[in-house]
Design a protein around this motif. Sequence first.
Motif, PDB file in Angstrom:
ATOM      1  N   LEU A  86      94.349 -20.274  71.815  1.00 31.69           N
ATOM      2  CA  LEU A  86      94.157 -19.610  73.311  1.00 31.69           C
ATOM      3  C   LEU A  86      95.317 -18.476  73.035  1.00 31.69           C
ATOM      4  O   LEU A  86      96.388 -18.645  73.524  1.00 31.69           O
ATOM      5  CB  LEU A  86      95.610 -20.948  74.310  1.00 31.69           C
ATOM      6  CG  LEU A  86      94.400 -22.682  73.968  1.00 31.69           C
ATOM      7  CD1 LEU A  86      95.396 -23.271  74.185  1.00 31.69           C
ATOM      8  CD2 LEU A  86      93.148 -21.987  75.452  1.00 31.69           C
ATOM      9  N   TYR A  87      95.378 -17.662  74.714  1.00 30.89           N
ATOM     10  CA  TYR A  87      95.986 -16.342  74.559  1.00 30.89           C
ATOM     11  C   TYR A  87      96.712 -16.362  75.909  1.00 30.89           C
ATOM     12  O   TYR A  87      96.275 -16.761  76.699  1.00 30.89           O
ATOM     13  CB  TYR A  87      94.963 -15.074  75.034  1.00 30.89           C
ATOM     14  CG  TYR A  87      95.653 -13.165  74.954  1.00 30.89           C
ATOM     15  CD1 TYR A  87      96.713 -13.136  74.142  1.00 30.89           C
ATOM     16  CD2 TYR A  87      95.895 -13.356  76.043  1.00 30.89           C
ATOM     17  CE1 TYR A  87      97.272 -12.404  74.394  1.00 30.89           C
ATOM     18  CE2 TYR A  87      96.866 -11.520  76.826  1.00 30.89           C
ATOM     19  CZ  TYR A  87      97.365 -11.929  75.183  1.00 30.89           C
ATOM     20  OH  TYR A  87      98.649 -10.549  75.477  1.00 30.89           O
ATOM     21  N   ASN A  88      97.988 -16.380  75.934  1.00 31.73           N
ATOM     22  CA  ASN A  88      99.182 -17.409  76.637  1.00 31.73           C
ATOM     23  C   ASN A  88      99.655 -15.654  77.570  1.00 31.73           C
ATOM     24  O   ASN A  88     100.571 -15.745  78.240  1.00 31.73           O
ATOM     25  CB  ASN A  88     100.246 -18.281  76.222  1.00 31.73           C
ATOM     26  CG  ASN A  88     100.687 -17.157  75.291  1.00 31.73           C
ATOM     27  OD1 ASN A  88     100.833 -15.917  75.279  1.00 31.73           O
ATOM     28  ND2 ASN A  88     102.101 -18.023  73.871  1.00 31.73           N
ATOM     29  N   VAL A  97      94.347 -31.084  69.472  1.00 33.29           N
ATOM     30  CA  VAL A  97      94.728 -31.896  70.147  1.00 33.29           C
ATOM     31  C   VAL A  97      96.314 -32.765  70.714  1.00 33.29           C
ATOM     32  O   VAL A  97      96.591 -32.604  70.271  1.00 33.29           O
ATOM     33  CB  VAL A  97      94.108 -33.399  69.176  1.00 33.29           C
ATOM     34  CG1 VAL A  97      94.296 -34.505  70.351  1.00 33.29           C
ATOM     35  CG2 VAL A  97      92.790 -33.097  68.753  1.00 33.29           C
ATOM     36  N   GLY A  98      95.655 -32.963  71.754  1.00 39.76           N
ATOM     37  CA  GLY A  98      97.103 -33.088  72.980  1.00 39.76           C
ATOM     38  C   GLY A  98      97.409 -31.389  73.197  1.00 39.76           C
ATOM     39  O   GLY A  98      99.210 -31.897  74.495  1.00 39.76           O
ATOM     40  N   ASP A  99      97.719 -30.470  73.204  1.00 44.24           N
ATOM     41  CA  ASP A  99      98.761 -29.737  73.520  1.00 44.24           C
ATOM     42  C   ASP A  99      97.999 -28.962  75.050  1.00 44.24           C
ATOM     43  O   ASP A  99      96.306 -29.366  74.809  1.00 44.24           O
ATOM     44  CB  ASP A  99      98.550 -27.947  72.724  1.00 44.24           C
ATOM     45  CG  ASP A  99      98.889 -28.401  71.154  1.00 44.24           C
ATOM     46  OD1 ASP A  99      99.994 -29.385  71.102  1.00 44.24           O
ATOM     47  OD2 ASP A  99      98.580 -27.467  69.956  1.00 44.24           O
ATOM     48  N   PHE A 100      99.042 -28.994  75.935  1.00 41.91           N
ATOM     49  CA  PHE A 100      98.484 -28.167  76.625  1.00 41.91           C
ATOM     50  C   PHE A 100      98.616 -27.090  76.974  1.00 41.91           C
ATOM     51  O   PHE A 100      99.873 -25.808  76.894  1.00 41.91           O
ATOM     52  CB  PHE A 100      99.145 -29.018  77.676  1.00 41.91           C
ATOM     53  CG  PHE A 100      99.435 -28.651  79.614  1.00 41.91           C
ATOM     54  CD1 PHE A 100      98.098 -29.041  80.468  1.00 41.91           C
ATOM     55  CD2 PHE A 100     100.293 -28.423  80.176  1.00 41.91           C
ATOM     56  CE1 PHE A 100      97.767 -28.831  81.507  1.00 41.91           C
ATOM     57  CE2 PHE A 100     100.213 -28.157  81.390  1.00 41.91           C
ATOM     58  CZ  PHE A 100      98.972 -28.498  82.193  1.00 41.91           C
ATOM     59  N   LEU A 101      98.137 -26.107  77.831  1.00 41.45           N
ATOM     60  CA  LEU A 101      98.748 -24.861  78.475  1.00 41.45           C
ATOM     61  C   LEU A 101      98.456 -24.433  79.804  1.00 41.45           C
ATOM     62  O   LEU A 101      97.546 -24.656  80.149  1.00 41.45           O
ATOM     63  CB  LEU A 101      97.465 -23.461  77.914  1.00 41.45           C
ATOM     64  CG  LEU A 101      98.140 -22.181  77.864  1.00 41.45           C
ATOM     65  CD1 LEU A 101      99.207 -21.918  77.730  1.00 41.45           C
ATOM     66  CD2 LEU A 101      96.765 -20.863  77.239  1.00 41.45           C
ATOM     67  N   TYR A 102      99.465 -24.263  80.686  1.00 45.33           N
ATOM     68  CA  TYR A 102      99.291 -23.948  81.650  1.00 45.33           C
ATOM     69  C   TYR A 102      99.866 -22.458  82.046  1.00 45.33           C
ATOM     70  O   TYR A 102     100.672 -21.792  81.423  1.00 45.33           O
ATOM     71  CB  TYR A 102     100.481 -24.736  82.626  1.00 45.33           C
ATOM     72  CG  TYR A 102     100.724 -24.465  83.900  1.00 45.33           C
ATOM     73  CD1 TYR A 102     100.008 -24.451  85.020  1.00 45.33           C
ATOM     74  CD2 TYR A 102     101.788 -23.461  84.576  1.00 45.33           C
ATOM     75  CE1 TYR A 102     100.198 -24.464  86.151  1.00 45.33           C
ATOM     76  CE2 TYR A 102     101.759 -23.407  86.043  1.00 45.33           C
ATOM     77  CZ  TYR A 102     101.389 -23.453  86.831  1.00 45.33           C
ATOM     78  OH  TYR A 102     101.407 -22.810  87.522  1.00 45.33           O
ATOM     79  N   VAL A 103      98.609 -21.878  83.143  1.00 50.17           N
ATOM     80  CA  VAL A 103      98.406 -20.601  83.848  1.00 50.17           C
ATOM     81  C   VAL A 103      99.137 -20.454  84.798  1.00 50.17           C
ATOM     82  O   VAL A 103      97.565 -20.588  85.852  1.00 50.17           O
ATOM     83  CB  VAL A 103      97.022 -19.891  82.714  1.00 50.17           C
ATOM     84  CG1 VAL A 103      97.259 -18.419  83.537  1.00 50.17           C
ATOM     85  CG2 VAL A 103      96.927 -20.227  81.480  1.00 50.17           C
TER      86      VAL A 103
END
Length: 169
Positions: A86-88, A97-103
């Motif tokens: 994921l590019y933040n 598993v279980g990781d979250f990224l909000y953009v």
Amino acid sequence: MSYLEYPKPRYHGAKGEVNSVFRPADTPPDISSPGASTHYLATNASTGGEFGLYKVELGARSPGAKTHFHKAMSESFYILSGELELYNGEKWVTGRVGDFLYVPVGGLHAFKNVTDEPTSMLMLFSPGAPREEYFERVAEMAQRSAEELKQFRLRHDSFFVEDFDPRTE
């Protein structure tokens, strides 16, 4: 102690309604291609524009989506299985598993599966947008001219960095 306020009521009935929607886990994907499949869990139409929720399964070594941003909606990613790069907006991070990224709206982001295993994630768009046409036609549009692809992306609130400066990807 100060409390945040709830939004103003949008339902004004006195007794509630029977209006829930259940989607069994074994429902086939709405879109399937050799490298990916997408399940429409909650669409713009089914939520009245509140949000869109999609389960996306990417095959091994799937290129995903290059760096882009949205002007009208936020996008979130929750990893269900496998690993996903994921590019933040600043750097690439490995989602597990279980990781979250909000953009947030306007946030640069991208994703890709660089592993030899499939990965699965939930993608949440808020507010809801009619993303289904985008998911259904993006592969076809990628076979057309660069300008046609750019216009298709813009119509779907997807501002890809490569569309404005090809040297940046």
